[in-house]
Design an enzyme around this catalytic site. Structure first.
Site, PDB file in Angstrom:
ATOM      1  N   CYS A 240     -18.034 -26.597 -29.963  1.00 16.38           N
ATOM      2  CA  CYS A 240     -17.477 -26.109 -28.706  1.00 16.38           C
ATOM      3  C   CYS A 240     -18.313 -24.927 -28.245  1.00 16.38           C
ATOM      4  CB  CYS A 240     -16.019 -25.700 -28.894  1.00 16.38           C
ATOM      5  SG  CYS A 240     -15.312 -25.022 -27.383  1.00 16.38           S
ATOM      6  N   ASN A 249     -16.361 -32.809 -34.198  1.00 17.03           N
ATOM      7  CA  ASN A 249     -15.124 -33.459 -34.639  1.00 17.03           C
ATOM      8  C   ASN A 249     -15.423 -34.249 -35.902  1.00 17.03           C
ATOM      9  OD1 ASN A 249     -15.079 -33.406 -31.502  1.00 17.03           O
ATOM     10  ND2 ASN A 249     -12.952 -33.571 -32.148  1.00 17.03           N
TER      11      ASN A 249
HETATM   12  P1  HMG Z   1     -13.804 -19.939 -12.839  1.00 12.90           P
HETATM   13  O1  HMG Z   1     -15.134 -19.259 -12.683  1.00 12.90           O
HETATM   14  O2  HMG Z   1     -12.631 -19.090 -13.210  1.00 12.90           O
HETATM   15  O3  HMG Z   1     -13.449 -20.831 -11.561  1.00 12.90           O
HETATM   16  O4  HMG Z   1     -13.988 -21.078 -13.941  1.00 12.90           O
HETATM   17  P2  HMG Z   1     -13.264 -20.447 -10.045  1.00 12.90           P
HETATM   18  O5  HMG Z   1     -12.197 -21.326  -9.530  1.00 12.90           O
HETATM   19  O6  HMG Z   1     -13.149 -18.954  -9.880  1.00 12.90           O
HETATM   20  O7  HMG Z   1     -14.649 -20.920  -9.359  1.00 12.90           O
HETATM   21  C1  HMG Z   1     -15.871 -20.261  -9.642  1.00 12.90           C
HETATM   22  C2  HMG Z   1     -17.031 -21.201  -9.385  1.00 12.90           C
HETATM   23  O8  HMG Z   1     -16.931 -22.347 -10.229  1.00 12.90           O
HETATM   24  C3  HMG Z   1     -17.095 -21.741  -7.967  1.00 12.90           C
HETATM   25  O9  HMG Z   1     -18.478 -21.967  -7.671  1.00 12.90           O
HETATM   26  C4  HMG Z   1     -16.417 -23.076  -8.060  1.00 12.90           C
HETATM   27  O10 HMG Z   1     -16.868 -23.979  -7.076  1.00 12.90           O
HETATM   28  C5  HMG Z   1     -16.862 -23.542  -9.432  1.00 12.90           C
HETATM   29  P3  HMG Z   1     -19.370 -20.903  -6.864  1.00 12.90           P
HETATM   30  O11 HMG Z   1     -18.612 -20.695  -5.578  1.00 12.90           O
HETATM   31  O12 HMG Z   1     -19.419 -19.658  -7.714  1.00 12.90           O
HETATM   32  O13 HMG Z   1     -20.686 -21.598  -6.721  1.00 12.90           O
HETATM   33  N1  HMG Z   1     -15.902 -24.470 -10.055  1.00 12.90           N
HETATM   34  C6  HMG Z   1     -16.170 -25.739 -10.403  1.00 12.90           C
HETATM   35  N2  HMG Z   1     -17.298 -26.478 -10.328  1.00 12.90           N
HETATM   36  C7  HMG Z   1     -17.236 -27.740 -10.769  1.00 12.90           C
HETATM   37  N3  HMG Z   1     -16.119 -28.293 -11.297  1.00 12.90           N
HETATM   38  C8  HMG Z   1     -14.992 -27.593 -11.395  1.00 12.90           C
HETATM   39  C9  HMG Z   1     -14.986 -26.255 -10.933  1.00 12.90           C
HETATM   40  N4  HMG Z   1     -14.046 -25.298 -10.885  1.00 12.90           N
HETATM   41  C10 HMG Z   1     -14.611 -24.216 -10.338  1.00 12.90           C
HETATM   42  N5  HMG Z   1     -13.904 -28.151 -11.942  1.00 12.90           N
HETATM   43  C11 HMG Z   1     -13.424 -23.136 -15.003  1.00 12.90           C
HETATM   44  C12 HMG Z   1     -12.899 -21.846 -14.362  1.00 12.90           C
HETATM   45  C13 HMG Z   1     -12.288 -23.795 -15.741  1.00 12.90           C
HETATM   46  C14 HMG Z   1     -13.949 -24.043 -13.922  1.00 12.90           C
HETATM   47  C15 HMG Z   1     -14.555 -22.741 -15.969  1.00 12.90           C
HETATM   48  O14 HMG Z   1     -14.075 -21.786 -16.853  1.00 12.90           O
HETATM   49  C16 HMG Z   1     -15.093 -23.910 -16.727  1.00 12.90           C
HETATM   50  O15 HMG Z   1     -15.667 -24.838 -16.178  1.00 12.90           O
HETATM   51  N6  HMG Z   1     -14.978 -23.889 -18.064  1.00 12.90           N
HETATM   52  C17 HMG Z   1     -15.518 -24.955 -18.915  1.00 12.90           C
HETATM   53  C18 HMG Z   1     -14.657 -25.122 -20.056  1.00 12.90           C
HETATM   54  C19 HMG Z   1     -15.126 -26.299 -20.913  1.00 12.90           C
HETATM   55  O16 HMG Z   1     -15.584 -27.297 -20.427  1.00 12.90           O
HETATM   56  N7  HMG Z   1     -14.994 -26.102 -22.234  1.00 12.90           N
HETATM   57  C20 HMG Z   1     -15.290 -27.132 -23.171  1.00 12.90           C
HETATM   58  C21 HMG Z   1     -14.255 -28.217 -23.118  1.00 12.90           C
HETATM   59  S1  HMG Z   1     -12.704 -27.796 -23.895  1.00 12.90           S
HETATM   60  C22 HMG Z   1     -12.937 -28.208 -25.537  1.00 12.90           C
HETATM   61  O17 HMG Z   1     -14.019 -28.562 -25.941  1.00 12.90           O
HETATM   62  C23 HMG Z   1     -11.740 -28.180 -26.448  1.00 12.90           C
HETATM   63  C24 HMG Z   1     -11.187 -29.566 -26.762  1.00 12.90           C
HETATM   64  O18 HMG Z   1     -12.185 -30.390 -27.331  1.00 12.90           O
HETATM   65  C25 HMG Z   1     -10.045 -29.424 -27.759  1.00 12.90           C
HETATM   66  C26 HMG Z   1     -10.472 -28.559 -28.965  1.00 12.90           C
HETATM   67  O19 HMG Z   1     -11.288 -28.975 -29.775  1.00 12.90           O
HETATM   68  O20 HMG Z   1      -9.967 -27.441 -29.005  1.00 12.90           O
HETATM   69  C27 HMG Z   1     -10.632 -30.233 -25.513  1.00 12.90           C
HETATM   70 MG    MG Z   2     -12.798 -30.360 -29.426  1.00 10.28          MG
END
Ligand code: HMG
Ligand code: MG
Length: 302
Positions: A240, A249
């Site tokens: 992650c 995983n």
């Molecule tokens: P943020 O910066 O708080 O979002 O990010 P925002 O709403 O303030 O927007 C800021 C900018 O991000 C804007 O762009 C938005 O357009 C863009 P700018 O105007 O600056 O150019 N934006 C997006 N762009 C594309 N797609 C979107 C999106 N939303 C906003 N959906 C956000 C909040 C959640 C988007 C950010 O924190 C993020 O993308 N995080 C990624 C988290 C992630 O993918 N983590 C890995 C997956 S989770 C995981 O692996 C765990 C899991 O496997 C279970 C486990 O093992 O625990 C599931």
């Molecule tokens: Mg995971």
């Protein structure tokens, strides 16, 4: 002790596995990986995520990957959508299921999705409502159900609290994730028990990273509770981006080998799964991170 006779495995390798890769993985390789997984008999594949490309550049090709897959009618293709923007962006790709992902630990929530647990639920609620109105099933994922890279041990009460919030906004299935693989069987059982206060046995799955080599033991502990759905990652891909040092995983190959050895059906052809894992490992220029794959590949080499 009554164990399930059948287990459903979701291969999260294309998403959870590849999201953390430093080297660029072409969309064509991701698509081929999905094709090989479905050829091996996987009926559920987590393909990609519609998250910010600034946060997770490797998933920026989400729409291209989804569009490139030759879909099979009996396979479910899921994607991660952290907010309405991601959900809207995913619509054209026609996901069979969307995943909202929160954390039982406050600090991990901030680091991973840039908001508190309370704020995350406020963000997820309209996503869940929109998806359900469109007839798209919703899964929730709960990270750090045993331990957090920033806060240390996480109490089962924190897990139960988040599970209750997820249930409250209409999430239909919940993934209980040991993000950094620190869990051991009894701790994982406690996290599961806390979740089962809010979700039925058929609505819960285990998602175990294998950082400390505990994932199969944790899986067995869940099987003993009647849990029959698990995530796994082909070739043990992944980690992650917001959990330093966490590895992938549990390898799908290792999980399938254990289950088949116990007489539990998965519908997966282990040999073809090994092929899929060998394919992606070759592309990434490394050996599969699966004991079973390494053993069987060396047998094949004779
Ligand atoms: P943020 O910066 O708080 O979002 O990010 P925002 O709403 O303030 O927007 C800021 C900018 O991000 C804007 O762009 C938005 O357009 C863009 P700018 O105007 O600056 O150019 N934006 C997006 N762009 C594309 N797609 C979107 C999106 N939303 C906003 N959906 C956000 C909040 C959640 C988007 C950010 O924190 C993020 O993308 N995080 C990624 C988290 C992630 O993918 N983590 C890995 C997956 S989770 C995981 O692996 C765990 C899991 O496997 C279970 C486990 O093992 O625990 C599931
Ligand atoms: Mg995971």
């Amino acid at each position: 002790m009554t164990l399930p006779t059948r287990v459903k495995i979701v291969d999260v390798g294309p998403r959870d596995g590849l999201q953390n890769e430093k080297q660029a993985v072409p969309a064509s390789v991701k698509i081929e990986l999905v094709h090989r997984l479905q050829a091996a008999g996987l009926k559920a594949i987590e393909v990609t995520s519609f998250v910010s490309p600034k946060w997770v550049p490797q998933m920026a090709d989400n729409a291209e990957v989804m569009a490139g897959i030759t879909r099979l009618p009996d396979v479910h293709y899921s994607v991660l959508t952290p907010n309405l923007q991601g959900f809207e962006a995913s619509r054209a790709s026609r996901p069979d299921e969307i995943v909202v992902f929160g954390a039982a630990s406050e600090t991990f929530s901030q680091r991973n999705i840039n908001c508190s647990i309370t704020e995350s639920i406020e963000r997820f609620a309209p996503v869940v409502a929109a998806a359900r109105a469109a007839g798209i099933p919703v899964r929730g994922a709960m990270s750090c159900v045993v331990g957090c890279p920033y806060e240390g041990e996480v109490a089962p009460e924190r897990v139960g609290y988040l599970a209750g919030l997820m249930k409250g906004i209409g999430v239909q299935h919940i993934g209980v994730a040991d993000t950094i693989g620190v869990g051991t069987p009894l701790k994982v059982q406690r996290a599961m028990a806390a979740t089962l206060k809010h979700f039925g046995l058929d609505e819960v799955s285990g998602h175990f990273h294998d950082t400390y080599g505990q994932a199969l033991a944790n899986t067995l502990a869940c099987l003993e509770m009647g849990i029959w759905q698990f995530d796994a990652s082909v070739a043990g891909l992944g980690g992650c981006p917001y959990a330093k040092g966490a590895t992938g995983n549990v390898a799908t190959e290792d999980l399938v080998y254990m289950l088949h050895g116990m007489g539990i059906a998965t519908g997966i052809d282990l040999n073809r799964l090994i092929d899929a894992g060998e394919y992606i490992s070759t592309q990434l220029q490394r050996r599969p991170n699966s004991r079973v794959a390494v053993a069987l590949l060396s047998q094949r080499a004779g």
